[in-house]
Write an enzyme that holds these catalytic residues in place. Structure first.
Site, PDB file in Angstrom:
ATOM      1  NE  ARG A  46      -3.123   0.141   3.234  1.00 47.97           N
ATOM      2  CZ  ARG A  46      -2.577   0.002   4.452  1.00 47.97           C
ATOM      3  NH1 ARG A  46      -1.693   0.875   4.911  1.00 47.97           N
ATOM      4  NH2 ARG A  46      -2.911  -1.023   5.213  1.00 47.97           N
TER       5      ARG A  46
ATOM      6  CE1 TYR B 298     -14.956  16.477 -11.876  1.00 47.78           C
ATOM      7  CE2 TYR B 298     -14.249  15.872  -9.675  1.00 47.78           C
ATOM      8  CZ  TYR B 298     -14.742  15.517 -10.907  1.00 47.78           C
ATOM      9  OH  TYR B 298     -15.019  14.207 -11.174  1.00 47.78           O
TER      10      TYR B 298
ATOM     11  CG  ASP C 225      -8.274  20.021 -10.178  1.00 48.87           C
ATOM     12  OD1 ASP C 225      -7.583  19.669 -11.144  1.00 48.87           O
ATOM     13  OD2 ASP C 225      -9.340  19.462  -9.858  1.00 48.87           O
TER      14      ASP C 225
ATOM     15  CE  LYS D 125     -11.317  13.432 -15.728  1.00 42.20           C
ATOM     16  NZ  LYS D 125     -11.528  14.581 -14.877  1.00 42.20           N
TER      17      LYS D 125
HETATM   18  C1  LIG Z   1     -12.241  14.528 -13.618  1.00 37.80           C
HETATM   19  C2  LIG Z   1     -11.727  15.588 -12.733  1.00 37.80           C
HETATM   20  C3  LIG Z   1     -11.390  15.317 -11.411  1.00 37.80           C
HETATM   21  C4  LIG Z   1     -11.630  13.964 -10.783  1.00 37.80           C
HETATM   22  O1  LIG Z   1     -10.869  12.958 -11.324  1.00 37.80           O
HETATM   23  P1  LIG Z   1     -11.330  11.417 -11.199  1.00 37.80           P
HETATM   24  O2  LIG Z   1     -10.123  10.658 -11.542  1.00 37.80           O
HETATM   25  O3  LIG Z   1     -12.476  11.244 -12.130  1.00 37.80           O
HETATM   26  O4  LIG Z   1     -11.740  11.226  -9.752  1.00 37.80           O
HETATM   27  C5  LIG Z   1     -10.849  16.340 -10.671  1.00 37.80           C
HETATM   28  N1  LIG Z   1     -10.672  17.574 -11.173  1.00 37.80           N
HETATM   29  C6  LIG Z   1     -10.986  17.882 -12.426  1.00 37.80           C
HETATM   30  C7  LIG Z   1     -10.751  19.258 -12.937  1.00 37.80           C
HETATM   31  C8  LIG Z   1     -11.544  16.916 -13.245  1.00 37.80           C
HETATM   32  O5  LIG Z   1     -11.907  17.226 -14.510  1.00 37.80           O
END
Ligand SMILES: *Cc1c(COP(=O)(O)O)cnc(C)c1O
Length: 394
Positions: free
Chosen positions: A61, A114, A186, A211
């Site tokens: 982990r 988000y 973010d 992403k």
């Molecule tokens: C998709 C997204 C997230 C979350 O990511 P996941 O891997 O789907 O949990 C966080 N911030 C932004 C800007 C996003 O587009």
């Protein structure tokens, strides 16, 4: 030639791997591990004593060479000290916030955040006795007036989810640091390639690796990247929350990372072409994309980022829902679905006014969010053109 002199497009092919450690195999091996065996009780005790040090292998982990390889690459690419792979982008956000707050604290979160980040603050943080104030994403240095003695951190995201406002991250960081708060960003949209968040004053950068790092819509992964100052605290919290990520998902992210620079160039180019085409359409009132010169966030984007990616929105003139659905439902190349950052195009109707609390979203018409994939942009334009024809005939 010292490695640090390479351009970042070259670095992305090199970082985090060392074939000579591994029989010359190009890519790092995928270690599947829970138990790690020690040679002796003494060795077990010695490793337990340094379990929060970078690179200690102690239990599955807490990381394996597969995971450290991606963490090291991600940290070096963005200019941070260290990184953590966690279960998802949302897991990266919540782990980063939970690393620093306690009951009685206050945090500031951009109103353009988000949406699941907001739900976490409103539910989990509220139950913990941590108060969240949402602020206008365009606030800039005026954020100073919202910082209270118990404000622990300021959460930023640029550009904003769905609405694409650019935030003045350097001004917000300065105000935060002057008053002893830290800044989380973010940075999923621009990625570490197009936004060096730490140069803007950010302390902790979070990414949905799901992403563009993974890039093929087939794995979930979060990345937290920190300065040296905050590395230890995030490492401990990651441990306490039981955050980790699966070896195969980490491998897919490593594989995705190697082509991210070349993929992003194509995403960027096709997206600008399509955004500019949308600006010429009579059905469209406005295109929300900070790399367009007409966008209100353009100057900040130009100052703080070196590129743009494939996600943006546009606002239609007032259009009935049935007409929008007629357009969206029958597109050939745009899937209807959450997430983005894969090789394929997506479309999503969205209503920011139902989410916001600090600012009012009263756009002149409905909003559609697009992710532009790696298809031929001329095909993508023709698909939208046919969609507009369906919309207008309703
Ligand atoms: C998709 C997204 C997230 C979350 O990511 P996941 O891997 O789907 O949990 C966080 N911030 C932004 C800007 C996003 O587009």
């Amino acid at each position: 030639m010292p490695k640090r002199d390479f351009s970042q497009d070259t670095k992305i092919t090199q970082l985090g791997r060392n074939p000579s450690d591994n029989h010359g195999v190009v890519n790092p091996p995928v270690y599947h591990a829970s138990t790690i065996l020690f040679d002796s009780v003494e060795e077990m005790e010695a490793r337990a004593a340094v379990k929060f040090d970078k690179g200690t292998i102690n239990y599955g982990r807490q990381g394996t060479p597969t995971i450290f390889s991606l963490e090291n690459a991600a940290a070096e690419l963005e200019g941070g000290f260290g990184a953590f792979c966690v279960s998802s982008g949302l897991g990266a956000i919540t782990t980063a916030i939970l690393s620093f707050v306690e009951s009685g604290d206050h945090i500031l979160v951009t109103d353009s955040v988000y949406a699941p980040t907001r739900l976490f603050c409103n539910d989990v943080l509220t139950r913990m006795g941590v108060e969240t104030t949402y602020y206008d994403p365009l606030i800039g240095s005026d954020i100073e007036g919202l910082i209270q003695p118990n404000t622990r951190l300021i959460f930023t995201e640029a550009p904003g989810s769905h609405t694409f406002e650019m935030q003045d991250i350097p001004a917000i960081s300065k105000a935060a640091h002057d008053k002893g708060a830290l800044v989380i960003m973010d940075n999923t949209w621009a990625t570490a390639l197009y936004c060096k968040s730490f140069d803007l004053g950010v302390d902790i950068s979070v990414h949905a690796g799901t992403k563009y790092v993974v890039g093929h819509s087939d794995a979930m992964l979060g990345l937290i990247i920190t300065t040296e100052e905050y590395y230890q605290k995030v490492k401990e919290t990651t441990f306490h929350l039981g955050q980790c990520s699966g070896p195969d998902d980490v491998y897919l992210a490593q594989r995705g990372l190697r082509t991210m620079a070349v993929r992003l160039k194509q995403h960027q180019q096709s997206t600008i072409q399509i955004a500019k085409w949308l600006q010429t359409r009579s059905e469209v009132s406005r295109v929300l994309h900070p790399a367009l010169p007409e966008d209100p966030g353009h100057n900040i984007w130009q100052r703080d980022m070196t590129g743009s990616t494939g996600l943006f929105s546009f606002i239609l003139n007032p259009t009935p829902k049935a007409a929008i659905n007629a357009m969206v439902n029958d597109l050939d190349l745009y899937g209807i679905g959450y997430s983005w950052g894969g090789y394929e195009s997506l479309i999503l109707p969205s209503n920011p006014s139902s989410i916001r609390t600090a600012t009012k979203w009263d756009a002149e018409g409905p909003l559609l969010r697009l992710h532009i994939g790696l298809e031929d942009p001329d095909d993508l334009i023709r698909d939208l053109e046919a969609g507009f024809a369906r919309m207008s005939s309703r």
